[in-house]
Design an enzyme around this catalytic site. Structure first.
Site, PDB file in Angstrom:
ATOM      1  N   LYS A  34     -62.383  54.478  -3.699  1.00 29.86           N
ATOM      2  CA  LYS A  34     -61.855  53.267  -3.044  1.00 29.86           C
ATOM      3  C   LYS A  34     -60.375  53.124  -3.399  1.00 29.86           C
ATOM      4  CE  LYS A  34     -62.678  48.744  -4.305  1.00 29.86           C
ATOM      5  NZ  LYS A  34     -61.536  47.856  -4.126  1.00 29.86           N
ATOM      6  N   ASP A  61     -59.792  49.638   1.184  1.00 34.37           N
ATOM      7  CA  ASP A  61     -60.173  48.230   0.976  1.00 34.37           C
ATOM      8  C   ASP A  61     -58.999  47.324   1.356  1.00 34.37           C
ATOM      9  OD1 ASP A  61     -61.690  46.088   0.316  1.00 34.37           O
ATOM     10  OD2 ASP A  61     -61.579  46.377  -1.857  1.00 34.37           O
ATOM     11  N   LYS A  63     -59.264  44.624   3.556  1.00 39.29           N
ATOM     12  CA  LYS A  63     -59.721  43.247   3.814  1.00 39.29           C
ATOM     13  C   LYS A  63     -58.883  42.549   4.889  1.00 39.29           C
ATOM     14  CE  LYS A  63     -61.985  42.328  -0.625  1.00 39.29           C
ATOM     15  NZ  LYS A  63     -61.632  43.473  -1.475  1.00 39.29           N
ATOM     16  N   ASP A  66     -57.057  38.429  10.449  1.00 35.69           N
ATOM     17  CA  ASP A  66     -55.952  38.028  11.334  1.00 35.69           C
ATOM     18  C   ASP A  66     -56.542  37.749  12.708  1.00 35.69           C
ATOM     19  OD1 ASP A  66     -53.358  37.720  12.467  1.00 35.69           O
ATOM     20  OD2 ASP A  66     -52.561  39.222  11.087  1.00 35.69           O
ATOM     21  N   THR A 117     -67.137  37.571  -4.335  1.00 37.20           N
ATOM     22  CA  THR A 117     -67.966  37.230  -5.508  1.00 37.20           C
ATOM     23  C   THR A 117     -67.221  36.319  -6.482  1.00 37.20           C
ATOM     24  OG1 THR A 117     -67.351  39.379  -6.385  1.00 37.20           O
ATOM     25  CG2 THR A 117     -69.567  39.173  -5.501  1.00 37.20           C
ATOM     26  N   ARG A 208     -63.527  49.933 -13.482  1.00 35.32           N
ATOM     27  CA  ARG A 208     -63.155  50.081 -14.896  1.00 35.32           C
ATOM     28  C   ARG A 208     -64.130  50.834 -15.788  1.00 35.32           C
ATOM     29  NH1 ARG A 208     -61.326  43.965 -14.762  1.00 35.32           N
ATOM     30  NH2 ARG A 208     -62.980  44.093 -13.208  1.00 35.32           N
TER      31      ARG A 208
HETATM   32  O1  C5P Z   1     -63.525  47.471 -12.283  1.00 36.11           O
HETATM   33  P1  C5P Z   1     -64.629  46.918 -11.441  1.00 36.11           P
HETATM   34  O2  C5P Z   1     -65.881  47.784 -11.463  1.00 36.11           O
HETATM   35  O3  C5P Z   1     -64.902  45.473 -11.732  1.00 36.11           O
HETATM   36  O4  C5P Z   1     -64.055  47.014  -9.948  1.00 36.11           O
HETATM   37  C1  C5P Z   1     -64.770  46.543  -8.839  1.00 36.11           C
HETATM   38  C2  C5P Z   1     -63.976  46.759  -7.595  1.00 36.11           C
HETATM   39  O5  C5P Z   1     -64.653  46.121  -6.518  1.00 36.11           O
HETATM   40  C3  C5P Z   1     -62.563  46.163  -7.619  1.00 36.11           C
HETATM   41  O6  C5P Z   1     -61.734  47.045  -6.857  1.00 36.11           O
HETATM   42  C4  C5P Z   1     -62.714  44.829  -6.930  1.00 36.11           C
HETATM   43  O7  C5P Z   1     -61.538  44.436  -6.254  1.00 36.11           O
HETATM   44  C5  C5P Z   1     -63.808  45.147  -5.906  1.00 36.11           C
HETATM   45  N1  C5P Z   1     -64.549  43.974  -5.457  1.00 36.11           N
HETATM   46  C6  C5P Z   1     -65.250  43.129  -6.310  1.00 36.11           C
HETATM   47  N2  C5P Z   1     -65.913  42.040  -5.818  1.00 36.11           N
HETATM   48  C7  C5P Z   1     -65.908  41.797  -4.509  1.00 36.11           C
HETATM   49  C8  C5P Z   1     -65.206  42.626  -3.638  1.00 36.11           C
HETATM   50  C9  C5P Z   1     -64.540  43.721  -4.148  1.00 36.11           C
HETATM   51  O8  C5P Z   1     -65.280  43.364  -7.501  1.00 36.11           O
HETATM   52  N3  C5P Z   1     -66.596  40.780  -4.037  1.00 36.11           N
END
Ligand code: C5P
Length: 233
Positions: A34, A61, A63, A66, A117, A208
């Site tokens: 991603k 990603d 998003k 518009d 979320t 992460r």
């Molecule tokens: O590091 P981590 O596993 O928390 O990353 C989750 C990824 O998913 C990030 O790129 C975050 O922006 C994305 N994301 C999220 N919750 C959402 C939509 C996207 O954590 N509702």
């Protein structure tokens, strides 16, 4: 679907060089990446193209949110880049524009972001929305299905209800996933890879726990194994 494609690794890193190093370190354990807008203005599109040319799948990603006509033109341009997943917000006009902009491109799938979320019932009330959050998620998933989008981004908590209502008509892509014992970071409602799969998620987005791990390849491999075991169950 290739089993390894169920894991989407979020390249949330400050530079494309860092991102490329992460991809190299992960090797064959990572098949789907991603790329978000943190990297877009600083070489992220070239990175996405490079990954794609090397046989990786790419989740853009962006998003988009518009007027429909602008989304349509934007998505038509994105389709030329050669990505696999693209996110837009789940409003009927936005989704309609995105599906039209994608046209008959067989590769690019349109994913609708249902409710972020980071939002809870209280944040919805502040925005003037009084619908119960789980109902709003389902309503927006319905917009996605009606517009002919391919899937939704939703938490594992909502995945089961979406799966029950829409079956295989919508792919479910789920962030907020943490292997047992891993740091939750700023994610509020985390689930394990196995639980996310059991809830009906088709793809898990993990950042992460992999990219910040001492050994990203081992971290990715462990999650791949957990997914494979959960899918076999
Ligand atoms: O590091 P981590 O596993 O928390 O990353 C989750 C990824 O998913 C990030 O790129 C975050 O922006 C994305 N994301 C999220 N919750 C959402 C939509 C996207 O954590 N509702």
């Amino acid at each position: 679907m290739n089993l390894k494609d169920r894991l989407i690794i979020a390249l949330d890193l400050p530079t494309t060089e860092d991102a490329q190093r992460a991809v190299d370190a992960i090797g064959d354990e990572g098949t789907f990446y991603k790329v978000g807008y943190q990297l877009m203005p600083i070489g992220g599109l070239d990175l996405a193209r490079r990954l794609s040319n090397r046989g990786k799948k790419v989740f853009l990603d962006f998003k988009f949110h518009d007027i429909g006509a602008t989304v349509e033109r934007g998505v038509a341009s994105v389709a030329k880049l050669g990505g696999d997943f693209l996110t837009v917000h789940a409003e009927p006009d936005v989704l309609k524009g995105a599906v039209e902009g994608r046209g008959d491109d067989a590769r690019l799938k349109i994913l609708a972001v249902t409710v972020l979320t980071s939002l809870d019932q209280e944040s919805l009330a502040k925005m003037g929305i009084d619908m119960a959050l789980p109902d709003l998620v389902l309503k927006r998933a319905e917009f996605a299905a009606e517009a002919g989008a391919d899937g939704v981004v939703a938490s594992a908590k909502e995945a089961a209800a979406i799966k029950a209502r829409f079956g295989d008509a919508l792919k479910i892509v789920t962030p907020g996933v943490r292997p047992a014992g891993a740091d939750a970071n700023d994610q509020k409602r985390v689930v394990t890879p196995a639980d996310a799969i059991a809830a009906g998620a088709d793809h898990l987005v993990v950042g992460r726990p992999i990219i910040a791990a001492k050994n990203p390849q081992i971290a990715a491999r462990d999650i791949q194994q957990e997914i494979a075991a959960a899918v076999a169950n």
